[in-house]
Design a protein around this motif. Structure first.
Motif, PDB file in Angstrom:
ATOM      1  N   MET A   1       0.824  -1.202   0.000  1.00 10.45           N
ATOM      2  CA  MET A   1       0.000   0.000   0.000  1.00 10.45           C
ATOM      3  C   MET A   1       0.863   1.258   0.000  1.00 10.45           C
ATOM      4  SD  MET A   1      -3.028  -1.438   0.375  1.00 10.45           S
ATOM      5  CE  MET A   1      -4.112  -0.135   0.906  1.00 10.45           C
ATOM      6  N   VAL A   2       0.305   2.337  -0.530  1.00  4.03           N
ATOM      7  CA  VAL A   2       0.894   3.675  -0.425  1.00  4.03           C
ATOM      8  C   VAL A   2      -0.242   4.648  -0.121  1.00  4.03           C
ATOM      9  CG1 VAL A   2       2.888   3.258  -1.921  1.00  4.03           C
ATOM     10  CG2 VAL A   2       0.760   4.094  -2.920  1.00  4.03           C
TER      11      VAL A   2
ATOM     12  N   ASP B   1      -5.356   5.464   1.784  1.00  8.00           N
ATOM     13  CA  ASP B   1      -4.513   4.330   1.423  1.00  8.00           C
ATOM     14  C   ASP B   1      -4.976   3.750   0.092  1.00  8.00           C
ATOM     15  OD1 ASP B   1      -4.468   3.047   4.831  1.00  8.00           O
ATOM     16  OD2 ASP B   1      -3.562   4.822   3.970  1.00  8.00           O
ATOM     17  N   ILE B   2      -4.015   3.424  -0.782  1.00  7.20           N
ATOM     18  CA  ILE B   2      -4.342   2.787  -2.053  1.00  7.20           C
ATOM     19  C   ILE B   2      -3.427   1.583  -2.270  1.00  7.20           C
ATOM     20  CG2 ILE B   2      -5.330   4.815  -3.175  1.00  7.20           C
ATOM     21  CD1 ILE B   2      -2.664   5.268  -4.575  1.00  7.20           C
ATOM     22  N   GLU B   3      -3.955   0.583  -2.932  1.00  6.32           N
ATOM     23  CA  GLU B   3      -3.177  -0.613  -3.257  1.00  6.32           C
ATOM     24  C   GLU B   3      -2.304  -0.345  -4.475  1.00  6.32           C
ATOM     25  OE1 GLU B   3      -5.191  -4.425  -3.274  1.00  6.32           O
ATOM     26  OE2 GLU B   3      -6.888  -3.477  -2.272  1.00  6.32           O
ATOM     27  N   THR B   4      -1.103  -0.907  -4.467  1.00  4.19           N
ATOM     28  CA  THR B   4      -0.174  -0.736  -5.588  1.00  4.19           C
ATOM     29  C   THR B   4      -0.331  -1.830  -6.632  1.00  4.19           C
ATOM     30  OG1 THR B   4       1.543  -2.054  -4.546  1.00  4.19           O
ATOM     31  CG2 THR B   4       1.543   0.333  -4.086  1.00  4.19           C
ATOM     32  N   GLY B   5      -1.020  -2.895  -6.286  1.00  2.14           N
ATOM     33  CA  GLY B   5      -1.115  -4.045  -7.177  1.00  2.14           C
ATOM     34  C   GLY B   5      -0.043  -5.079  -6.895  1.00  2.14           C
TER      35      GLY B   5
ATOM     36  N   LEU C   1       9.516  -6.766   1.810  1.00  3.13           N
ATOM     37  CA  LEU C   1       9.416  -5.376   1.378  1.00  3.13           C
ATOM     38  C   LEU C   1      10.535  -4.543   1.989  1.00  3.13           C
ATOM     39  CD1 LEU C   1       7.828  -3.304  -0.283  1.00  3.13           C
ATOM     40  CD2 LEU C   1       6.461  -2.848   1.759  1.00  3.13           C
ATOM     41  N   ARG C   2      10.828  -4.769   3.261  1.00  3.59           N
ATOM     42  CA  ARG C   2      11.929  -4.038   3.921  1.00  3.59           C
ATOM     43  C   ARG C   2      13.276  -4.371   3.292  1.00  3.59           C
ATOM     44  NH1 ARG C   2       9.654  -4.268   9.731  1.00  3.59           N
ATOM     45  NH2 ARG C   2       9.529  -6.401   9.117  1.00  3.59           N
ATOM     46  N   ALA C   3      13.449  -5.606   2.817  1.00  6.42           N
ATOM     47  CA  ALA C   3      14.728  -6.042   2.241  1.00  6.42           C
ATOM     48  C   ALA C   3      14.866  -5.681   0.761  1.00  6.42           C
ATOM     49  CB  ALA C   3      14.870  -7.558   2.408  1.00  6.42           C
ATOM     50  N   THR C   4      13.799  -5.183   0.156  1.00  3.38           N
ATOM     51  CA  THR C   4      13.818  -4.842  -1.257  1.00  3.38           C
ATOM     52  C   THR C   4      14.693  -3.608  -1.492  1.00  3.38           C
ATOM     53  OG1 THR C   4      11.558  -5.663  -1.505  1.00  3.38           O
ATOM     54  CG2 THR C   4      12.352  -4.210  -3.220  1.00  3.38           C
ATOM     55  N   PRO C   5      15.508  -3.657  -2.536  1.00  2.00           N
ATOM     56  CA  PRO C   5      16.301  -2.458  -2.838  1.00  2.00           C
ATOM     57  C   PRO C   5      15.363  -1.278  -3.126  1.00  2.00           C
ATOM     58  CG  PRO C   5      16.891  -4.290  -4.275  1.00  2.00           C
ATOM     59  CD  PRO C   5      15.719  -4.727  -3.468  1.00  2.00           C
TER      60      PRO C   5
ATOM     61  N   ALA D   1       9.814   2.805  -2.715  1.00  2.59           N
ATOM     62  CA  ALA D   1       9.594   1.623  -1.880  1.00  2.59           C
ATOM     63  C   ALA D   1       9.536   1.974  -0.399  1.00  2.59           C
ATOM     64  CB  ALA D   1      10.677   0.584  -2.135  1.00  2.59           C
ATOM     65  N   GLN D   2      10.357   2.901   0.055  1.00  2.00           N
ATOM     66  CA  GLN D   2      10.376   3.225   1.488  1.00  2.00           C
ATOM     67  C   GLN D   2       9.086   3.912   1.944  1.00  2.00           C
ATOM     68  OE1 GLN D   2      12.600   4.587  -0.703  1.00  2.00           O
ATOM     69  NE2 GLN D   2      12.931   6.743  -0.245  1.00  2.00           N
ATOM     70  N   GLU D   3       8.237   4.373   1.016  1.00  2.00           N
ATOM     71  CA  GLU D   3       6.960   4.998   1.361  1.00  2.00           C
ATOM     72  C   GLU D   3       5.842   3.971   1.506  1.00  2.00           C
ATOM     73  OE1 GLU D   3       6.485   7.551  -2.003  1.00  2.00           O
ATOM     74  OE2 GLU D   3       7.769   9.100  -1.154  1.00  2.00           O
ATOM     75  N   ALA D   4       6.109   2.738   1.097  1.00  2.00           N
ATOM     76  CA  ALA D   4       5.078   1.697   1.057  1.00  2.00           C
ATOM     77  C   ALA D   4       5.076   0.858   2.329  1.00  2.00           C
ATOM     78  CB  ALA D   4       5.308   0.787  -0.150  1.00  2.00           C
ATOM     79  N   TRP D   5       3.964   0.158   2.561  1.00  2.00           N
ATOM     80  CA  TRP D   5       3.835  -0.774   3.666  1.00  2.00           C
ATOM     81  C   TRP D   5       2.941  -1.926   3.220  1.00  2.00           C
ATOM     82  CZ3 TRP D   5       1.167   3.721   3.249  1.00  2.00           C
ATOM     83  CH2 TRP D   5      -0.206   3.664   3.353  1.00  2.00           C
TER      84      TRP D   5
END
Length: 73
Positions: free
Chosen positions: A5-6, A14-18, A26-30, A49-53
């Motif tokens: 989500m972002v 909140d909106i889904e990113t797909g 997600l935390r380990a993603t570059p 990516a750092q804005e997403a959860w």
């Protein structure tokens, strides 16, 4: 696993990113940059990516969204 989500910068909702992930992955993603079409304000938003959860359950919905969907069906 859950929806990535972002937050819509126009409405603050909140909106889904797909995308689907778990919190650890997600935390380990570059760091990456992506775009998502927002069904709320109908604009394509850019996000990092750092804005997403990860939302493990159903995304939060408010009464106006539920009412809008009822009218559209």
């Amino acid at each position: 696993m859950g929806a990535v989500m972002v937050r819509c910068p126009q409405t603050g909702r909140d909106i889904e990113t797909g995308l689907v992930s778990d919190r650890e992955r997600l935390r380990a993603t570059p760091v990456f940059f992506a775009r998502v079409y927002c069904p709320i304000c109908r604009i394509e938003h850019e996000w990092f990516a750092q804005e997403a959860w990860v939302c493990d359950g159903e995304p939060r919905r408010d009464e106006s969204e539920s009412a809008r969907e009822a009218v559209m069906s």
